[in-house]
Design a protein around this motif. Sequence first.
Motif, mmCIF file in Angstrom:
data_model
loop_
_atom_site.group_PDB
_atom_site.id
_atom_site.type_symbol
_atom_site.label_atom_id
_atom_site.label_comp_id
_atom_site.label_asym_id
_atom_site.label_seq_id
_atom_site.Cartn_x
_atom_site.Cartn_y
_atom_site.Cartn_z
ATOM 1 N N ASP A 123 0.844 -1.191 0.000
ATOM 2 C CA ASP A 123 0.000 0.000 0.000
ATOM 3 C C ASP A 123 0.884 1.249 0.000
ATOM 4 O O ASP A 123 1.600 1.506 0.971
ATOM 5 C CB ASP A 123 -0.899 -0.005 1.233
ATOM 6 C CG ASP A 123 -1.715 1.273 1.334
ATOM 7 O OD1 ASP A 123 -1.945 1.899 0.284
ATOM 8 O OD2 ASP A 123 -2.090 1.647 2.457
ATOM 9 N N HIS A 128 -3.451 1.568 4.803
ATOM 10 C CA HIS A 128 -4.009 0.231 4.986
ATOM 11 C C HIS A 128 -2.882 -0.783 5.043
ATOM 12 O O HIS A 128 -1.731 -0.482 4.739
ATOM 13 C CB HIS A 128 -4.972 -0.104 3.842
ATOM 14 C CG HIS A 128 -6.106 0.864 3.717
ATOM 15 N ND1 HIS A 128 -7.220 0.817 4.513
ATOM 16 C CD2 HIS A 128 -6.300 1.926 2.875
ATOM 17 C CE1 HIS A 128 -8.048 1.789 4.183
ATOM 18 N NE2 HIS A 128 -7.509 2.474 3.189
ATOM 19 N N GLN A 129 -3.249 -1.958 5.454
ATOM 20 C CA GLN A 129 -2.281 -3.032 5.559
ATOM 21 C C GLN A 129 -2.607 -4.091 4.507
ATOM 22 O O GLN A 129 -3.394 -5.008 4.743
ATOM 23 C CB GLN A 129 -2.328 -3.651 6.962
ATOM 24 C CG GLN A 129 -1.928 -2.696 8.074
ATOM 25 C CD GLN A 129 -0.439 -2.748 8.367
ATOM 26 O OE1 GLN A 129 0.059 -3.660 9.008
ATOM 27 N NE2 GLN A 129 0.285 -1.760 7.879
ATOM 28 N N TYR A 130 -2.018 -3.949 3.331
ATOM 29 C CA TYR A 130 -2.218 -4.968 2.315
ATOM 30 C C TYR A 130 -0.981 -5.095 1.437
ATOM 31 O O TYR A 130 -0.140 -4.204 1.349
ATOM 32 C CB TYR A 130 -3.470 -4.687 1.470
ATOM 33 C CG TYR A 130 -3.364 -3.536 0.490
ATOM 34 C CD1 TYR A 130 -2.719 -3.704 -0.735
ATOM 35 C CD2 TYR A 130 -3.933 -2.298 0.765
ATOM 36 C CE1 TYR A 130 -2.635 -2.658 -1.654
ATOM 37 C CE2 TYR A 130 -3.855 -1.257 -0.140
ATOM 38 C CZ TYR A 130 -3.201 -1.442 -1.347
ATOM 39 O OH TYR A 130 -3.113 -0.417 -2.252
ATOM 40 N N LEU A 169 -5.189 -8.761 2.140
ATOM 41 C CA LEU A 169 -5.461 -7.967 3.324
ATOM 42 C C LEU A 169 -4.704 -8.600 4.495
ATOM 43 O O LEU A 169 -4.949 -9.760 4.856
ATOM 44 C CB LEU A 169 -6.961 -7.935 3.614
ATOM 45 C CG LEU A 169 -7.392 -7.114 4.831
ATOM 46 C CD1 LEU A 169 -7.142 -5.626 4.588
ATOM 47 C CD2 LEU A 169 -8.867 -7.359 5.156
ATOM 48 N N THR A 172 -3.220 -7.703 10.322
ATOM 49 C CA THR A 172 -3.103 -6.564 11.235
ATOM 50 C C THR A 172 -4.016 -5.400 10.859
ATOM 51 O O THR A 172 -4.182 -4.468 11.652
ATOM 52 C CB THR A 172 -1.642 -6.078 11.273
ATOM 53 O OG1 THR A 172 -1.168 -5.915 9.924
ATOM 54 C CG2 THR A 172 -0.754 -7.067 12.000
ATOM 55 N N ASP A 173 -4.597 -5.405 9.650
ATOM 56 C CA ASP A 173 -5.477 -4.318 9.236
ATOM 57 C C ASP A 173 -6.776 -4.368 10.026
ATOM 58 O O ASP A 173 -7.272 -5.448 10.371
ATOM 59 C CB ASP A 173 -5.775 -4.423 7.740
ATOM 60 C CG ASP A 173 -6.481 -3.187 7.207
ATOM 61 O OD1 ASP A 173 -5.778 -2.282 6.727
ATOM 62 O OD2 ASP A 173 -7.724 -3.138 7.297
ATOM 63 N N ASP A 175 -9.708 -3.995 9.157
ATOM 64 C CA ASP A 175 -10.811 -4.668 8.463
ATOM 65 C C ASP A 175 -10.666 -6.187 8.463
ATOM 66 O O ASP A 175 -11.539 -6.888 7.956
ATOM 67 C CB ASP A 175 -10.902 -4.177 7.014
ATOM 68 C CG ASP A 175 -11.369 -2.730 6.931
ATOM 69 O OD1 ASP A 175 -12.140 -2.305 7.810
ATOM 70 O OD2 ASP A 175 -10.948 -2.021 5.999
ATOM 71 N N SER A 176 -9.565 -6.693 9.002
ATOM 72 C CA SER A 176 -9.318 -8.141 9.002
ATOM 73 C C SER A 176 -9.993 -8.795 10.207
ATOM 74 O O SER A 176 -9.940 -8.283 11.334
ATOM 75 C CB SER A 176 -7.814 -8.424 9.039
ATOM 76 O OG SER A 176 -7.572 -9.807 9.197
ATOM 77 N N TRP A 195 -3.989 -2.391 13.747
ATOM 78 C CA TRP A 195 -2.873 -1.525 13.367
ATOM 79 C C TRP A 195 -3.283 -0.056 13.314
ATOM 80 O O TRP A 195 -2.574 0.819 13.803
ATOM 81 C CB TRP A 195 -2.320 -1.968 12.014
ATOM 82 C CG TRP A 195 -1.153 -1.151 11.571
ATOM 83 C CD1 TRP A 195 0.132 -1.247 12.010
ATOM 84 C CD2 TRP A 195 -1.173 -0.097 10.611
ATOM 85 N NE1 TRP A 195 0.926 -0.315 11.379
ATOM 86 C CE2 TRP A 195 0.151 0.406 10.505
ATOM 87 C CE3 TRP A 195 -2.170 0.476 9.813
ATOM 88 C CZ2 TRP A 195 0.492 1.447 9.649
ATOM 89 C CZ3 TRP A 195 -1.839 1.524 8.960
ATOM 90 C CH2 TRP A 195 -0.511 1.993 8.887
ATOM 91 N N GLN A 196 -4.432 0.273 12.724
ATOM 92 C CA GLN A 196 -4.872 1.667 12.605
ATOM 93 C C GLN A 196 -5.236 2.277 13.959
ATOM 94 O O GLN A 196 -5.392 3.492 14.077
ATOM 95 C CB GLN A 196 -6.056 1.788 11.651
ATOM 96 C CG GLN A 196 -5.686 1.637 10.175
ATOM 97 C CD GLN A 196 -5.757 0.194 9.704
ATOM 98 O OE1 GLN A 196 -5.670 -0.734 10.503
ATOM 99 N NE2 GLN A 196 -5.934 -0.006 8.409
ATOM 100 N N ARG A 265 4.342 -7.215 7.213
ATOM 101 C CA ARG A 265 4.585 -6.206 6.185
ATOM 102 C C ARG A 265 5.937 -6.383 5.498
ATOM 103 O O ARG A 265 6.192 -5.757 4.473
ATOM 104 C CB ARG A 265 4.514 -4.797 6.789
ATOM 105 C CG ARG A 265 3.099 -4.311 7.003
ATOM 106 C CD ARG A 265 3.089 -2.838 7.374
ATOM 107 N NE ARG A 265 3.679 -2.002 6.332
ATOM 108 C CZ ARG A 265 3.002 -1.537 5.282
ATOM 109 N NH1 ARG A 265 1.729 -1.852 5.117
ATOM 110 N NH2 ARG A 265 3.598 -0.770 4.397
#
Length: 276
Positions: A123, A128-130, A169, A172-173, A175-176, A195-196, A265
């Motif tokens: 990203d 985001h974490q992807y 994804l 750690t995001d 949305d996960s 993470w966020q 990451r």
Amino acid sequence: MTDARKGVTALALLAVVGLTLFLASSLRLTSPIADLADTLIGPVQRAVSSVGYFVDDFSASIISAGKLEQENKRLQQEILRLQAENAKLQSLQQENEELRQQLGFARARTDLKMLNAMVIARDPTAMHQYLVIDKGSADGVRVGQAVVHPGGALVGQIMNVEQHRSQVLLITDIDSSVSAEIARTQADGVLEGRWQRGGLLELRYIEVGKMPDGQPRVKAGDWVVTGHLGGIVPSGLLIGQVKSVKSSDSGLEQVAEVIPAVDVRSVDRVLVVSNK
């Protein structure tokens, strides 16, 4: 005095001087004259000699400095070459270690189908974490499949698929969300990314109370793995280790802070896995 007389007088003086020098040479009386000449001329000769030596030394210094500069450039180039070789060796060593881990994981999990993939992007906004991998629908990749480190630790899930690439994804995001359990007690919960919000992972909805044998359902140091309710995500994949445990605000559940088994990451090579 006329010009003719001046010329005759000059010739007479030259003749006298010449005769005097001839007689002095014949009678070995030239030493005082030579000494006088040395006294007058010697300092000049020595000064000239000193200047000559200085010029020689200065020239030698310039030549030496030039050689040192050339040697310095050569050594700098050699250092750069060695650094490049060292970096290449470290990369090969890392790749070799990942392949060894993959082989061990493949032998341990013969129940899984595995697809090798390389990370080709991350990203760029860091919001985001992807990750983006170089495998897509043409390779059989499907949304929801688990993506793991070559050693078997869960990295994330496929969230978007194109023909020759896919987005992953990371766990750690925020949305996960993945079904997970404590390996020691099989106490289950839901693993969520943090993470966020300044964290990494939380295992939520763990039942309050102890196990029938009196052991705590979850405690610091426990290992967390994917659960049996994960659908397309295979069970038993390593996720991480519990760092701390607390009760929820309602007091109806326990929440465990989890540290991922790998830095999700930083991975460059992954496996897309699914049940056979």
